[in-house]
Motif scaffolding. Sequence first.
Motif: not given
Length: 283
Positions: A107-110, A117-131, A226-231
Amino acid sequence: MTLSPDLMPINAESQTLISSTDLDWSSKESILTRAYLIGERIAIKNIEVQDPLATNPLIIRTGADGCAVLLRYGVVVIFNCSESEELEFLHQINSHIQESFSEKLLEVLPMVIRPNVKERLESGYLSIQECTTERLQIIAEALGKSIVLDYYEREVSNLFDKIKPFTTAIQGKNPRPPKEKELLGYIGGLLLIEQKVFGIVEVGEKPDPIWDFPELDRLYLRLEDEYELRERWLALEKKLILISRTMETALAILQRDSSHRVEWYIVILIVIEIILAIYSLLN
């Protein structure tokens, strides 16, 4: 999802893994994350680590400027490494993999670091505020659960195909009724899937770092959504219940038919004994 080639074992002298605690990726445009499902389990306690970046789950440094999160249920999530560095690291831990898979699910995730910016998945990229290490742990847990669900969704789909002869046998449309031994083997496989998904991976539970860093709960919820884990987890649970009920019904019918056969054998033996007794009296 893609599949990676099988991995080769490593030399015994390269078992010790060294880590440092400095990770500065703020200047990078993006960080590539790859999650590998490499086996049923990883014996993490047997891996020698000096100065891990974090524990529970374990994060260690790998490659020139990357790190890896090791999840005990057979998943390795690698951040900011080239493919050659990833393969080298996977070779290093190969001897600690229990029931290694010949083909590794991937599984690949850039990711991108955007402080404002709010931490979320958008346009195939995961935005995080800090690492931070706790963020990496949460991301790794979400990817790990997703890839495990993908694997067992396939396994359950195959199991449906395998038990089809039992359902047709119940309807009396199968010319060759399945054997009880086959059914018991499938029941064993079903129990192993339930043990892995619900007991070891704990798909429905939140990662441990969230309890220490509750502010990261939103990040995990977004990944979970995003990954529908619970469903997917609930859908898999329903499928497992259906398969279990089908197998129990088929097993009960097979045992009933077996019991009837035994009763007929006894009746036939009694009849034979009576015939022999009458024959001996007549002679």
